[in-house]
Design a protein around this motif. Structure first.
Motif, PDB file in Angstrom:
ATOM      1  N   ILE A  42       0.832  -1.207   0.000  1.00 53.68           N
ATOM      2  CA  ILE A  42       0.000   0.000   0.000  1.00 53.68           C
ATOM      3  C   ILE A  42       0.867   1.259   0.000  1.00 53.68           C
ATOM      4  O   ILE A  42       0.627   2.202  -0.761  1.00 53.68           O
ATOM      5  N   ALA A  43       1.876   1.273   0.855  1.00 52.72           N
ATOM      6  CA  ALA A  43       2.764   2.436   0.928  1.00 52.72           C
ATOM      7  C   ALA A  43       3.457   2.673  -0.418  1.00 52.72           C
ATOM      8  O   ALA A  43       3.576   3.818  -0.876  1.00 52.72           O
ATOM      9  N   LEU A  44       3.882   1.596  -1.077  1.00 55.68           N
ATOM     10  CA  LEU A  44       4.552   1.736  -2.370  1.00 55.68           C
ATOM     11  C   LEU A  44       3.591   2.206  -3.456  1.00 55.68           C
ATOM     12  O   LEU A  44       3.959   3.017  -4.314  1.00 55.68           O
ATOM     13  N   ILE A  45       2.346   1.706  -3.430  1.00 49.16           N
ATOM     14  CA  ILE A  45       1.341   2.140  -4.416  1.00 49.16           C
ATOM     15  C   ILE A  45       1.200   3.661  -4.384  1.00 49.16           C
ATOM     16  O   ILE A  45       1.229   4.335  -5.420  1.00 49.16           O
ATOM     17  N   PHE A  46       1.046   4.220  -3.183  1.00 49.95           N
ATOM     18  CA  PHE A  46       0.797   5.649  -3.081  1.00 49.95           C
ATOM     19  C   PHE A  46       2.076   6.471  -3.217  1.00 49.95           C
ATOM     20  O   PHE A  46       2.019   7.642  -3.602  1.00 49.95           O
ATOM     21  N   PHE A  47       3.216   5.865  -2.943  1.00 45.19           N
ATOM     22  CA  PHE A  47       4.485   6.541  -3.217  1.00 45.19           C
ATOM     23  C   PHE A  47       4.668   6.706  -4.728  1.00 45.19           C
ATOM     24  O   PHE A  47       5.003   7.800  -5.213  1.00 45.19           O
ATOM     25  N   SER A 110     -13.053   8.994  -5.877  1.00 42.70           N
ATOM     26  CA  SER A 110     -13.041   8.608  -7.287  1.00 42.70           C
ATOM     27  C   SER A 110     -11.731   7.903  -7.625  1.00 42.70           C
ATOM     28  O   SER A 110     -10.711   8.099  -6.964  1.00 42.70           O
ATOM     29  N   THR A 111     -11.789   7.094  -8.663  1.00 39.29           N
ATOM     30  CA  THR A 111     -10.572   6.447  -9.147  1.00 39.29           C
ATOM     31  C   THR A 111      -9.703   7.451  -9.888  1.00 39.29           C
ATOM     32  O   THR A 111     -10.187   8.504 -10.308  1.00 39.29           O
ATOM     33  N   VAL A 112      -8.434   7.152 -10.047  1.00 42.75           N
ATOM     34  CA  VAL A 112      -7.504   8.119 -10.620  1.00 42.75           C
ATOM     35  C   VAL A 112      -7.150   7.783 -12.065  1.00 42.75           C
ATOM     36  O   VAL A 112      -7.602   8.427 -13.002  1.00 42.75           O
ATOM     37  N   SER A 113      -6.357   6.738 -12.266  1.00 42.22           N
ATOM     38  CA  SER A 113      -5.794   6.469 -13.589  1.00 42.22           C
ATOM     39  C   SER A 113      -6.856   6.215 -14.647  1.00 42.22           C
ATOM     40  O   SER A 113      -6.816   6.774 -15.745  1.00 42.22           O
ATOM     41  N   SER A 114      -7.855   5.365 -14.327  1.00 40.26           N
ATOM     42  CA  SER A 114      -8.857   5.033 -15.345  1.00 40.26           C
ATOM     43  C   SER A 114      -9.718   6.236 -15.691  1.00 40.26           C
ATOM     44  O   SER A 114     -10.147   6.403 -16.841  1.00 40.26           O
ATOM     45  N   SER A 115      -9.991   7.116 -14.712  1.00 45.48           N
ATOM     46  CA  SER A 115     -10.768   8.324 -15.004  1.00 45.48           C
ATOM     47  C   SER A 115     -10.046   9.192 -16.029  1.00 45.48           C
ATOM     48  O   SER A 115     -10.642   9.659 -17.005  1.00 45.48           O
ATOM     49  N   VAL A 116      -8.755   9.403 -15.816  1.00 42.52           N
ATOM     50  CA  VAL A 116      -7.978  10.242 -16.718  1.00 42.52           C
ATOM     51  C   VAL A 116      -7.879   9.601 -18.096  1.00 42.52           C
ATOM     52  O   VAL A 116      -8.035  10.273 -19.126  1.00 42.52           O
ATOM     53  N   VAL A 117      -7.642   8.290 -18.129  1.00 43.95           N
ATOM     54  CA  VAL A 117      -7.538   7.577 -19.408  1.00 43.95           C
ATOM     55  C   VAL A 117      -8.837   7.706 -20.196  1.00 43.95           C
ATOM     56  O   VAL A 117      -8.824   7.971 -21.407  1.00 43.95           O
ATOM     57  N   MET A 118      -9.974   7.523 -19.528  1.00 49.46           N
ATOM     58  CA  MET A 118     -11.265   7.605 -20.212  1.00 49.46           C
ATOM     59  C   MET A 118     -11.565   9.016 -20.706  1.00 49.46           C
ATOM     60  O   MET A 118     -12.123   9.200 -21.784  1.00 49.46           O
ATOM     61  N   VAL A 119     -11.197  10.026 -19.918  1.00 50.24           N
ATOM     62  CA  VAL A 119     -11.411  11.412 -20.329  1.00 50.24           C
ATOM     63  C   VAL A 119     -10.566  11.734 -21.560  1.00 50.24           C
ATOM     64  O   VAL A 119     -11.028  12.389 -22.499  1.00 50.24           O
ATOM     65  N   VAL A 120      -9.325  11.254 -21.576  1.00 48.21           N
ATOM     66  CA  VAL A 120      -8.461  11.448 -22.740  1.00 48.21           C
ATOM     67  C   VAL A 120      -9.053  10.750 -23.958  1.00 48.21           C
ATOM     68  O   VAL A 120      -9.087  11.306 -25.064  1.00 48.21           O
ATOM     69  N   ASN A 132      -9.065  16.635 -10.400  1.00 49.38           N
ATOM     70  CA  ASN A 132     -10.174  16.108  -9.604  1.00 49.38           C
ATOM     71  C   ASN A 132      -9.945  14.676  -9.158  1.00 49.38           C
ATOM     72  O   ASN A 132     -10.242  14.322  -8.009  1.00 49.38           O
ATOM     73  N   ALA A 133      -9.422  13.849 -10.049  1.00 49.28           N
ATOM     74  CA  ALA A 133      -9.165  12.459  -9.681  1.00 49.28           C
ATOM     75  C   ALA A 133      -8.087  12.377  -8.603  1.00 49.28           C
ATOM     76  O   ALA A 133      -8.159  11.533  -7.698  1.00 49.28           O
ATOM     77  N   SER A 134      -7.093  13.261  -8.686  1.00 50.90           N
ATOM     78  CA  SER A 134      -5.991  13.243  -7.716  1.00 50.90           C
ATOM     79  C   SER A 134      -6.432  13.764  -6.354  1.00 50.90           C
ATOM     80  O   SER A 134      -6.132  13.164  -5.316  1.00 50.90           O
ATOM     81  N   ILE A 135      -7.135  14.899  -6.366  1.00 51.76           N
ATOM     82  CA  ILE A 135      -7.531  15.511  -5.091  1.00 51.76           C
ATOM     83  C   ILE A 135      -8.591  14.683  -4.378  1.00 51.76           C
ATOM     84  O   ILE A 135      -8.699  14.699  -3.151  1.00 51.76           O
ATOM     85  N   SER A 136      -9.373  13.923  -5.139  1.00 47.91           N
ATOM     86  CA  SER A 136     -10.439  13.110  -4.554  1.00 47.91           C
ATOM     87  C   SER A 136      -9.899  12.094  -3.550  1.00 47.91           C
ATOM     88  O   SER A 136     -10.463  11.907  -2.469  1.00 47.91           O
ATOM     89  N   GLY A 137      -8.783  11.447  -3.910  1.00 46.76           N
ATOM     90  CA  GLY A 137      -8.205  10.457  -3.003  1.00 46.76           C
ATOM     91  C   GLY A 137      -7.730  11.060  -1.699  1.00 46.76           C
ATOM     92  O   GLY A 137      -7.819  10.435  -0.638  1.00 46.76           O
ATOM     93  N   LYS A 271     -17.169   7.688 -10.944  1.00 40.97           N
ATOM     94  CA  LYS A 271     -16.251   6.580 -10.691  1.00 40.97           C
ATOM     95  C   LYS A 271     -16.010   6.382  -9.190  1.00 40.97           C
ATOM     96  O   LYS A 271     -16.105   7.331  -8.408  1.00 40.97           O
ATOM     97  N   LYS A 272     -15.670   5.163  -8.818  1.00 42.46           N
ATOM     98  CA  LYS A 272     -15.244   4.842  -7.457  1.00 42.46           C
ATOM     99  C   LYS A 272     -13.972   4.009  -7.522  1.00 42.46           C
ATOM    100  O   LYS A 272     -13.813   3.164  -8.399  1.00 42.46           O
ATOM    101  N   SER A 273     -13.064   4.251  -6.588  1.00 41.46           N
ATOM    102  CA  SER A 273     -11.726   3.667  -6.639  1.00 41.46           C
ATOM    103  C   SER A 273     -11.641   2.321  -5.917  1.00 41.46           C
ATOM    104  O   SER A 273     -11.855   2.250  -4.701  1.00 41.46           O
ATOM    105  N   LEU A 274     -11.320   1.281  -6.668  1.00 38.90           N
ATOM    106  CA  LEU A 274     -11.092  -0.033  -6.056  1.00 38.90           C
ATOM    107  C   LEU A 274      -9.812  -0.017  -5.211  1.00 38.90           C
ATOM    108  O   LEU A 274      -9.751  -0.679  -4.171  1.00 38.90           O
ATOM    109  N   VAL A 275      -8.811   0.736  -5.655  1.00 42.55           N
ATOM    110  CA  VAL A 275      -7.561   0.835  -4.883  1.00 42.55           C
ATOM    111  C   VAL A 275      -7.849   1.398  -3.493  1.00 42.55           C
ATOM    112  O   VAL A 275      -7.478   0.805  -2.473  1.00 42.55           O
TER     113      VAL A 275
END
Length: 322
Positions: A42-47, A110-120, A132-137, A271-275
């Protein structure tokens, strides 16, 4: 894309099955166990998440306050209120636990990576989506435990907000800040290995899911929950997505958003974040026998949101090309 999504979803199902037939590794309490390994993971994921964040992209998305307000209110207010209206219908303890699992889904960031990918992919407002995806977490570190603390009535399990908040700060916020501080040095290196990091994230999530369901199966939880109840939870998760998506579309129209902002609001706000769901459940429900049950709605929601939003994003992207 769908093959990769399907593979991860199959992996989640596989972890549940493995926890059912072989829960011993998940509940093992020796010197080196899954509790320690997943904490490190978990610590490495968020790092790594902090390393990936670009301060410049965050600044670009900062000024669009109307978009931010809609996305964050949808994530942390609209979702919980839509689930909250069903609370008076809960008559038994089993029903209340299932409702609480749905409410946990509703209270997540909200989830982060998939939200941005889908918006792109849909050619929407990428800087706004990243912000928004970043600040949400980060908001979720405070708001999600607060929401859960208001309705926590699980027999034999206390809810200590102070210790939970401290744990989330240490496991999420501190690694993110460390990654942000080192972004200028290692950010480019991390971006060259995004696929490898995505596999690492998914591996940690699978381990947390296995551990959570091992605890639940070992305690006999699922022998007291009917298959019909689980099916209702799954259908309710799908219905919740549709309702929130429609509400955000209506509000974006009333606020006269342009096409790019409307796409960012729809994809980030629904979106909701599984992570975050797996990480938060590990902290919030660490000593609760029903820990695995709290992951059922978010896993169903995760699978559905990826499939349906992928389809919607592709359609919206083609509209611009045409």
């Amino acid at each position: 894309m769908l093959k990769k999504i399907d593979g991860f979803i199959l992996g989640l199902i596989g972890m549940i099955f493995l926890a059912w037939i072989f829960p011993q590794a998940g509940v093992y309490k020796g010197a080196v166990n899954l509790e320690v390994l997943t904490d490190i993971g978990i610590a490495l994921i968020f790092f790594f998440y902090g390393l990936k964040l670009s301060p410049q992209q965050m600044k670009e998305g900062l000024s669009n306050y109307r978009l931010h307000v809609l996305v964050q209110l949808s994530t942390f207010l609209l979702f919980p209120l839509l689930v909250l209206v069903f609370l008076p219908l809960m008559q038994t303890e089993e029903q209340y636990i299932l409702w609480l699992a749905m409410f946990f889904l509703a209270a997540l960031p909200s989830t982060v990576s998939s939200s941005v990918v889908m918006v792109v992919l849909a050619k929407g407002n990428m800087p706004g989506a990243i912000f928004n995806a970043s600040i949400s977490g980060l908001i979720g570190i405070v708001v999600t435990p607060l929401w859960m603390g208001l309705f926590w009535k699980v027999e034999g399990a206390s809810f200590d907000f102070t210790s939970i908040f401290q744990s989330l700060l240490i496991k999420i916020l501190v690694p993110v800040i460390a990654g942000l501080l080192l972004h200028r040095y290692w950010g480019a290196l991390v971006k060259r290995h995004l696929k490898l990091l995505a596999r690492f994230d998914k591996t940690v999530i699978l381990l947390i899911v296995y551990k959570s369901f091992s605890n639940s199966f070992s305690s006999g939880l699922f022998s007291t929950v009917s298959l019909l109840s689980l099916l209702i939870v799954g259908l309710a998760s799908v219905a919740l997505f549709g309702l929130v998506y429609y509400c955000i579309a209506w509000m974006a129209g009333r606020m006269h958003f342009n096409r790019e902002d409307r796409i960012a609001a729809l994809f980030c706000g629904s979106k909701k974040s599984l992570v975050h769901g797996t990480v938060f459940s590990k902290v919030l429900f660490q000593h609760v026998a029903s820990q695995g049950l709290f992951l059922v709605p978010i896993m169903v929601y995760h699978a559905f949101q990826l499939i349906i939003v992928s389809f919607i994003a592709q359609r919206k992207g083609q509209e611009v090309v045409e």
